[in-house]
Write a protein that holds these residues in place. Structure first.
Motif, PDB file in Angstrom:
ATOM      1  N   HIS A 198       0.834  -1.056  -0.148  1.00  0.00           N
ATOM      2  CA  HIS A 198       0.121   0.242  -0.092  1.00  0.00           C
ATOM      3  C   HIS A 198       0.833   1.217   0.128  1.00  0.00           C
ATOM      4  CE1 HIS A 198      -3.520  -2.335   2.002  1.00  0.00           C
ATOM      5  NE2 HIS A 198      -3.172  -2.895   0.700  1.00  0.00           N
ATOM      6  N   PHE A 199       2.005   1.112   0.668  1.00  0.00           N
ATOM      7  CA  PHE A 199       2.920   2.270   0.778  1.00  0.00           C
ATOM      8  C   PHE A 199       3.422   2.794  -0.592  1.00  0.00           C
ATOM      9  CE2 PHE A 199       7.295   4.171   1.056  1.00  0.00           C
ATOM     10  CZ  PHE A 199       7.010   5.308   1.738  1.00  0.00           C
ATOM     11  N   SER A 200       3.921   1.843  -1.391  1.00  0.00           N
ATOM     12  CA  SER A 200       4.206   2.045  -2.760  1.00  0.00           C
ATOM     13  C   SER A 200       3.307   2.448  -3.498  1.00  0.00           C
ATOM     14  CB  SER A 200       4.962   0.758  -3.475  1.00  0.00           C
ATOM     15  OG  SER A 200       5.518   1.070  -4.648  1.00  0.00           O
ATOM     16  N   CYS A 201       2.171   2.114  -3.302  1.00  0.00           N
ATOM     17  CA  CYS A 201       0.974   2.506  -4.269  1.00  0.00           C
ATOM     18  C   CYS A 201       0.805   4.098  -4.034  1.00  0.00           C
ATOM     19  CB  CYS A 201      -0.185   1.687  -4.293  1.00  0.00           C
ATOM     20  SG  CYS A 201       0.173  -0.010  -4.761  1.00  0.00           S
TER      21      CYS A 201
ATOM     22  N   VAL B 109      -6.578   2.520  -4.844  1.00  0.00           N
ATOM     23  CA  VAL B 109      -5.955   2.674  -3.647  1.00  0.00           C
ATOM     24  C   VAL B 109      -6.745   2.648  -2.179  1.00  0.00           C
ATOM     25  CG1 VAL B 109      -4.617   4.002  -2.015  1.00  0.00           C
ATOM     26  CG2 VAL B 109      -3.842   3.590  -4.452  1.00  0.00           C
ATOM     27  N   ASN B 110      -7.924   3.415  -2.405  1.00  0.00           N
ATOM     28  CA  ASN B 110      -8.801   3.483  -1.214  1.00  0.00           C
ATOM     29  C   ASN B 110      -9.645   1.962  -1.056  1.00  0.00           C
ATOM     30  OD1 ASN B 110      -8.449   5.850  -0.572  1.00  0.00           O
ATOM     31  ND2 ASN B 110      -9.891   6.923  -1.834  1.00  0.00           N
ATOM     32  N   LEU B 111      -9.813   1.389  -2.367  1.00  0.00           N
ATOM     33  CA  LEU B 111     -10.573   0.102  -2.087  1.00  0.00           C
ATOM     34  C   LEU B 111      -9.797  -0.786  -1.381  1.00  0.00           C
ATOM     35  CD1 LEU B 111     -12.746  -1.851  -3.001  1.00  0.00           C
ATOM     36  CD2 LEU B 111     -11.738  -2.041  -5.149  1.00  0.00           C
TER      37      LEU B 111
ATOM     38  N   GLU C 158     -13.197   3.025   6.351  1.00  0.00           N
ATOM     39  CA  GLU C 158     -13.976   4.009   5.733  1.00  0.00           C
ATOM     40  C   GLU C 158     -13.624   4.648   4.439  1.00  0.00           C
ATOM     41  OE1 GLU C 158     -11.339   7.532   7.915  1.00  0.00           O
ATOM     42  OE2 GLU C 158     -12.945   6.644   9.245  1.00  0.00           O
ATOM     43  N   LYS C 159     -12.407   4.098   3.929  1.00  0.00           N
ATOM     44  CA  LYS C 159     -12.001   4.612   2.605  1.00  0.00           C
ATOM     45  C   LYS C 159     -12.755   3.837   1.522  1.00  0.00           C
ATOM     46  CE  LYS C 159      -8.717   7.157   3.516  1.00  0.00           C
ATOM     47  NZ  LYS C 159      -8.498   8.580   2.871  1.00  0.00           N
ATOM     48  N   LEU C 160     -13.446   2.802   1.829  1.00  0.00           N
ATOM     49  CA  LEU C 160     -14.375   2.138   0.764  1.00  0.00           C
ATOM     50  C   LEU C 160     -15.606   3.274   0.347  1.00  0.00           C
ATOM     51  CD1 LEU C 160     -14.822  -1.490   2.446  1.00  0.00           C
ATOM     52  CD2 LEU C 160     -13.555  -0.847   0.156  1.00  0.00           C
TER      53      LEU C 160
ATOM     54  N   ALA D  65     -17.507  -4.038  -5.734  1.00  0.00           N
ATOM     55  CA  ALA D  65     -16.346  -4.662  -4.673  1.00  0.00           C
ATOM     56  C   ALA D  65     -16.441  -3.300  -3.544  1.00  0.00           C
ATOM     57  CB  ALA D  65     -15.282  -4.477  -5.480  1.00  0.00           C
ATOM     58  N   CYS D  66     -16.815  -2.269  -3.771  1.00  0.00           N
ATOM     59  CA  CYS D  66     -16.932  -1.357  -2.529  1.00  0.00           C
ATOM     60  C   CYS D  66     -18.007  -1.650  -1.793  1.00  0.00           C
ATOM     61  CB  CYS D  66     -16.808   0.180  -2.843  1.00  0.00           C
ATOM     62  SG  CYS D  66     -15.448   0.631  -3.776  1.00  0.00           S
ATOM     63  N   ALA D  67     -19.054  -1.913  -2.258  1.00  0.00           N
ATOM     64  CA  ALA D  67     -20.295  -2.033  -1.658  1.00  0.00           C
ATOM     65  C   ALA D  67     -20.268  -3.649  -1.103  1.00  0.00           C
ATOM     66  CB  ALA D  67     -21.541  -2.347  -2.609  1.00  0.00           C
ATOM     67  N   MET D  68     -19.754  -4.477  -1.288  1.00  0.00           N
ATOM     68  CA  MET D  68     -19.491  -5.804  -0.840  1.00  0.00           C
ATOM     69  C   MET D  68     -18.535  -5.484   0.341  1.00  0.00           C
ATOM     70  SD  MET D  68     -19.388  -8.940  -3.507  1.00  0.00           S
ATOM     71  CE  MET D  68     -18.042  -8.333  -4.811  1.00  0.00           C
ATOM     72  N   GLY D  69     -17.550  -4.895   0.442  1.00  0.00           N
ATOM     73  CA  GLY D  69     -16.738  -4.316   1.418  1.00  0.00           C
ATOM     74  C   GLY D  69     -17.327  -3.697   2.536  1.00  0.00           C
ATOM     75  N   GLN D  70     -18.584  -2.898   2.224  1.00  0.00           N
ATOM     76  CA  GLN D  70     -19.175  -2.371   3.215  1.00  0.00           C
ATOM     77  C   GLN D  70     -20.485  -3.294   3.841  1.00  0.00           C
ATOM     78  OE1 GLN D  70     -19.705   1.232   0.721  1.00  0.00           O
ATOM     79  NE2 GLN D  70     -19.116   2.239   2.618  1.00  0.00           N
ATOM     80  N   GLY D  71     -20.649  -4.372   3.042  1.00  0.00           N
ATOM     81  CA  GLY D  71     -21.890  -5.438   3.549  1.00  0.00           C
ATOM     82  C   GLY D  71     -23.216  -5.014   2.966  1.00  0.00           C
ATOM     83  N   ARG D  72     -22.991  -4.013   1.770  1.00  0.00           N
ATOM     84  CA  ARG D  72     -24.340  -3.866   1.134  1.00  0.00           C
ATOM     85  C   ARG D  72     -24.543  -4.708   0.028  1.00  0.00           C
ATOM     86  NH1 ARG D  72     -22.026   1.676   1.031  1.00  0.00           N
ATOM     87  NH2 ARG D  72     -22.308   1.553  -1.122  1.00  0.00           N
ATOM     88  N   TRP D  73     -24.821  -5.995   0.069  1.00  0.00           N
ATOM     89  CA  TRP D  73     -24.989  -6.936  -0.556  1.00  0.00           C
ATOM     90  C   TRP D  73     -26.058  -6.825  -1.628  1.00  0.00           C
ATOM     91  CZ3 TRP D  73     -20.766  -9.852  -0.486  1.00  0.00           C
ATOM     92  CH2 TRP D  73     -20.097  -9.881   0.743  1.00  0.00           C
TER      93      TRP D  73
END
Length: 248
Positions: free
Chosen positions: A141-144, A168-170, A175-177, A203-211
């Protein structure tokens, strides 16, 4: 400053602005259509653009030239020839060569050589590719974030910079999602809801549980291309979480 603003500032509009943006977000057929309409340079020469001349390319397909399998006979000679070219004096302003060299090294599972090639360039495209490679090979993540900062300093509003910010946020999650989701959504509204952007939002929605929201986005992607690999993979993940067989 939006992408293409440099040309506009020089007194002429960037004829390829829409083409580039469509190509970056994965809307390849739209990019081809723009390439076939575009006229640039002295005498109104038609710009071939990426994938020009191809008809009916699926939105999830590849607009680039056919790839040669580096694992096939002769693959080693391709890398060896590239190594020789890279050891000589290069035209570092030739962004296309650097990007192609990096792509070959990535296919050869040599991210260090790919990054060495890209670090010689100072274009947004080179910075963007640099920001993707660590995720693919070492998950740094640091390099990106370091490459992303270079892009933001050069052109914060460019489509490539916005895409890199979203990826990168993904990857950072948490909270970056939500920030990543909004960026994908804004690009989809500004350009077009391509398969890449729809899957990014999902992918963001799944990461937040918004299936349920993720399922709707993936269904939209499936309606565009029923054989798109990333969409099918995300649908499998979604279906496994919901405990039902994927209907694809």
């Amino acid at each position: 400053m939006a992408a293409g603003a440099g040309a506009a500032a020089a007194g002429e509009a960037d004829e390829l602005f829409d083409l580039r943006n469509n190509f970056y977000i994965g809307a390849f057929q739209a990019a081809i259509n723009e390439a076939q309409r575009a006229k640039v340079g002295p005498g109104g020469r038609r710009c071939p653009g990426p994938g020009a001349g191809l008809v009916g390319l699926p939105e999830g397909g590849s607009a680039g030239p056919p790839r040669r399998d580096l694992a096939a006979p002769g693959g080693d000679s391709i890398v060896a020839e590239l190594d020789k070219k890279m050891s000589k004096s290069l035209d570092v302003a030739n962004c296309t060569f650097l990007l192609m060299a990096a792509s070959i090294y990535c296919h050869d599972q040599n991210p260090e050589a790919a990054l060495r090639a890209l670090h010689q360039g100072d274009s947004l495209e080179c910075f963007y590719f640099c920001s993707e490679i660590p995720f693919s090979f070492v998950d740094s993540h640091f390099s990106c974030r370091k490459e992303l900062k270079k892009m933001q300093e050069q052109d914060e509003d460019a489509t490539l910079t916005q895409l890199a910010t979203a990826w990168v946020n993904l990857a950072l999650g948490g909270e970056k999602l939500q920030e990543a989701f909004y960026t994908f959504q804004e690009l989809a509204e500004r350009c077009c809801p391509s398969l890449l952007l729809l899957n990014g939002q999902a992918a963001c929605a799944m990461g937040q549980g918004r299936w349920d929201q993720a399922e709707g986005l993936l269904q939209d992607a499936l309606d565009k291309d029923s054989s798109h690999p990333e969409t099918l993979l995300n649908l499998v993940v979604l279906s496994q979480h919901l405990g039902k067989a994927p209907e694809v």
